[in-house]
Motif scaffolding. Structure first.
Motif, PDB file in Angstrom:
ATOM      1  N   SER A  42       0.953  -1.236   0.194  1.00 58.38           N
ATOM      2  CA  SER A  42      -0.128   0.141   0.081  1.00 58.38           C
ATOM      3  C   SER A  42       0.819   1.115  -0.004  1.00 58.38           C
ATOM      4  O   SER A  42       1.756   1.224   0.793  1.00 58.38           O
ATOM      5  CB  SER A  42      -1.064   0.004   1.344  1.00 58.38           C
ATOM      6  N   ASP A  43       0.479   2.082  -0.674  1.00 62.12           N
ATOM      7  CA  ASP A  43       1.061   3.570  -0.918  1.00 62.12           C
ATOM      8  C   ASP A  43       0.096   4.436  -0.400  1.00 62.12           C
ATOM      9  O   ASP A  43       0.374   5.737  -0.653  1.00 62.12           O
ATOM     10  CB  ASP A  43       1.440   3.953  -2.478  1.00 62.12           C
ATOM     11  N   CYS A  80      -3.848   2.748  -3.481  1.00 62.04           N
ATOM     12  CA  CYS A  80      -2.689   2.731  -4.509  1.00 62.04           C
ATOM     13  C   CYS A  80      -1.816   1.620  -4.403  1.00 62.04           C
ATOM     14  O   CYS A  80      -1.257   1.489  -3.126  1.00 62.04           O
ATOM     15  CB  CYS A  80      -1.769   3.997  -4.339  1.00 62.04           C
ATOM     16  N   VAL A  82       1.457  -0.894  -5.127  1.00 63.32           N
ATOM     17  CA  VAL A  82       2.634  -0.934  -5.705  1.00 63.32           C
ATOM     18  C   VAL A  82       2.833  -2.366  -5.423  1.00 63.32           C
ATOM     19  O   VAL A  82       2.748  -3.099  -4.293  1.00 63.32           O
ATOM     20  CB  VAL A  82       3.907  -0.104  -5.002  1.00 63.32           C
ATOM     21  N   GLY A  97       5.171   4.824  -6.350  1.00 61.51           N
ATOM     22  CA  GLY A  97       3.999   5.547  -5.502  1.00 61.51           C
ATOM     23  C   GLY A  97       4.354   6.781  -5.798  1.00 61.51           C
ATOM     24  O   GLY A  97       5.081   7.348  -6.527  1.00 61.51           O
ATOM     25  N   ALA A 106      -1.162   9.796   0.046  1.00 61.98           N
ATOM     26  CA  ALA A 106      -0.344   8.746  -0.534  1.00 61.98           C
ATOM     27  C   ALA A 106       1.003   8.973  -0.103  1.00 61.98           C
ATOM     28  O   ALA A 106       1.361   9.996   0.965  1.00 61.98           O
ATOM     29  CB  ALA A 106      -0.532   9.194  -2.019  1.00 61.98           C
ATOM     30  N   GLY A 107       1.784   8.326  -0.641  1.00 62.72           N
ATOM     31  CA  GLY A 107       3.305   8.360  -0.357  1.00 62.72           C
ATOM     32  C   GLY A 107       3.699   7.531   0.878  1.00 62.72           C
ATOM     33  O   GLY A 107       4.762   8.055   1.589  1.00 62.72           O
ATOM     34  N   LYS A 108       3.041   6.424   1.187  1.00 64.23           N
ATOM     35  CA  LYS A 108       3.322   5.683   2.422  1.00 64.23           C
ATOM     36  C   LYS A 108       4.290   4.310   1.824  1.00 64.23           C
ATOM     37  O   LYS A 108       4.308   3.293   2.803  1.00 64.23           O
ATOM     38  CB  LYS A 108       2.102   5.174   2.892  1.00 64.23           C
ATOM     39  N   LEU A 109       4.778   4.169   0.812  1.00 61.52           N
ATOM     40  CA  LEU A 109       5.403   3.085   0.522  1.00 61.52           C
ATOM     41  C   LEU A 109       6.414   2.623   1.438  1.00 61.52           C
ATOM     42  O   LEU A 109       6.697   1.319   1.942  1.00 61.52           O
ATOM     43  CB  LEU A 109       6.221   3.123  -0.750  1.00 61.52           C
ATOM     44  N   ASP A 134       1.255   9.534  -9.228  1.00 59.51           N
ATOM     45  CA  ASP A 134       1.132   8.792  -8.046  1.00 59.51           C
ATOM     46  C   ASP A 134       1.857   7.089  -8.376  1.00 59.51           C
ATOM     47  O   ASP A 134       2.036   6.484  -7.698  1.00 59.51           O
ATOM     48  CB  ASP A 134      -0.437   8.310  -7.765  1.00 59.51           C
ATOM     49  N   GLY A 138       7.599   9.184  -6.364  1.00 61.92           N
ATOM     50  CA  GLY A 138       8.148   8.617  -5.229  1.00 61.92           C
ATOM     51  C   GLY A 138       9.271   8.105  -5.485  1.00 61.92           C
ATOM     52  O   GLY A 138      10.170   7.652  -4.632  1.00 61.92           O
TER      53      GLY A 138
END
Length: 306
Positions: A42-43, A80, A82, A97, A106-109, A134, A138
């Motif tokens: 999850s991103d 999202c 990945v 991401g 977002a941006g949680k990779l 998206d 990243g």
């Protein structure tokens, strides 16, 4: 896990804020065969106006359809997902991401990386489906450097050529100008580490490229061999689990070329439903893993938990 500059920045602020503001993120699905392990990570999620699905006036029956999927307000919050493939001495990331500059949701990779015990220096290859924010933004850390410094990067030649063309910024539609500016600044960082490829090419062992244009001019999907089966990583060639499946011939406002996007979507759904090949969609729910099944004159996404 090796300390990164990003973690130094995040350490103070996120320690007090993340528990209150950020939902947990993790490795959502795991598939294994032979020496290969595939995870979806999850991103986070996007927050988009509902009108983004149509690019204008909603077709008759659209609101009722979305309501059946629990979408009744003015916005949508697509997941999202990945994809990470570990095979022998390779750790392959499909898309990276959104990073920290697109949407706060977002941006949680890297949180998912922590859950798996994967380090940014473990990543040997990054494969892009396309260069929308998206999926691409990243790639850069908080200092403007490559987040995965030891990786080789892979992108379809048509997609690379489009986003690195200086004319794209002035010819793309107004609502996507920031996409073009952001893509160019990030792809400049990859110039020395990029591998460009064509349609129907084995870009890495057991990873076959599949040209799926419409969402972007050079969008790629990928067939990944996992044991005796193949799994299709869709990117955004099928961008949601409701309208894109039930009414694949409807034009999508998220596609840069909506008519071409319809052709691609119909062809993919026909192939996937006939072969019952498993698929992973970047914005599909529950980690994105499932199958497409025919349903009346459309299709339905059947999610799969592992």
């Amino acid at each position: 896990m090796r300390l990164t500059r990003r973690k130094v920045i995040q350490g103070g602020a996120s320690a007090t804020l993340s528990a209150a503001l950020t939902p947990p993120v993790w490795a959502q699905t795991t598939l294994q065969a032979d020496d290969r392990t595939l995870n979806t990570l999850s991103d986070g999620n996007l927050v988009l106006p509902k009108s983004f699905a149509f690019g204008g006036t909603a077709p008759e029956g659209a609101d009722e359809m979305l309501a059946r999927y629990g979408i009744t307000g003015d916005s949508m919050t697509p997941d999202c997902n990945v994809t990470l493939l570990r095979s022998g001495d390779r750790t392959i990331l499909f898309d990276v991401g959104a990073g920290q500059e697109f949407m706060p949701s977002a941006g949680k990779l890297l949180d998912a990386f922590d859950t798996l015990g994967v380090d940014i220096f473990d990543v040997t290859d990054v494969v892009f489906t396309h260069a929308h924010p998206d999926h691409l933004w990243g790639v850069r850390d908080d200092f403007g450097d490559l987040l995965f410094p030891d990786a080789t990067y892979h992108m379809g030649r048509a997609e690379w050529d489009y986003w690195t063309d200086p004319d794209t910024v002035s010819t793309i539609d107004e609502g996507r100008v920031t996409f073009a500016v952001g893509a160019q600044s990030r792809l400049e960082l990859l110039a020395e580490q990029i591998n460009l490829f064509e349609d129907d090419q084995e870009i890495l062992p057991g990873v076959l490229s599949r040209m799926t244009p419409g969402h972007t001019p050079g969008h790629m999907a990928f067939e990944v061999q996992l044991g005796s089966e193949s799994i299709m990583i869709l990117g955004d060639s099928i961008v949601n689990h409701h309208i894109a499946f039930e009414k694949p011939a409807w034009l999508s406002g998220s596609d840069q070329d909506p008519e071409l996007g319809v052709q691609t979507r119909l062809g993919l759904l026909d192939q996937l439903s006939t072969s019952q090949m498993r698929l992973i969609g970047f914005h599909l729910p529950g980690g994105g893993l499932g199958r497409a099944e025919r349903h009346g004159d459309g299709f339905v996404f059947v999610g799969e938990e592992t």
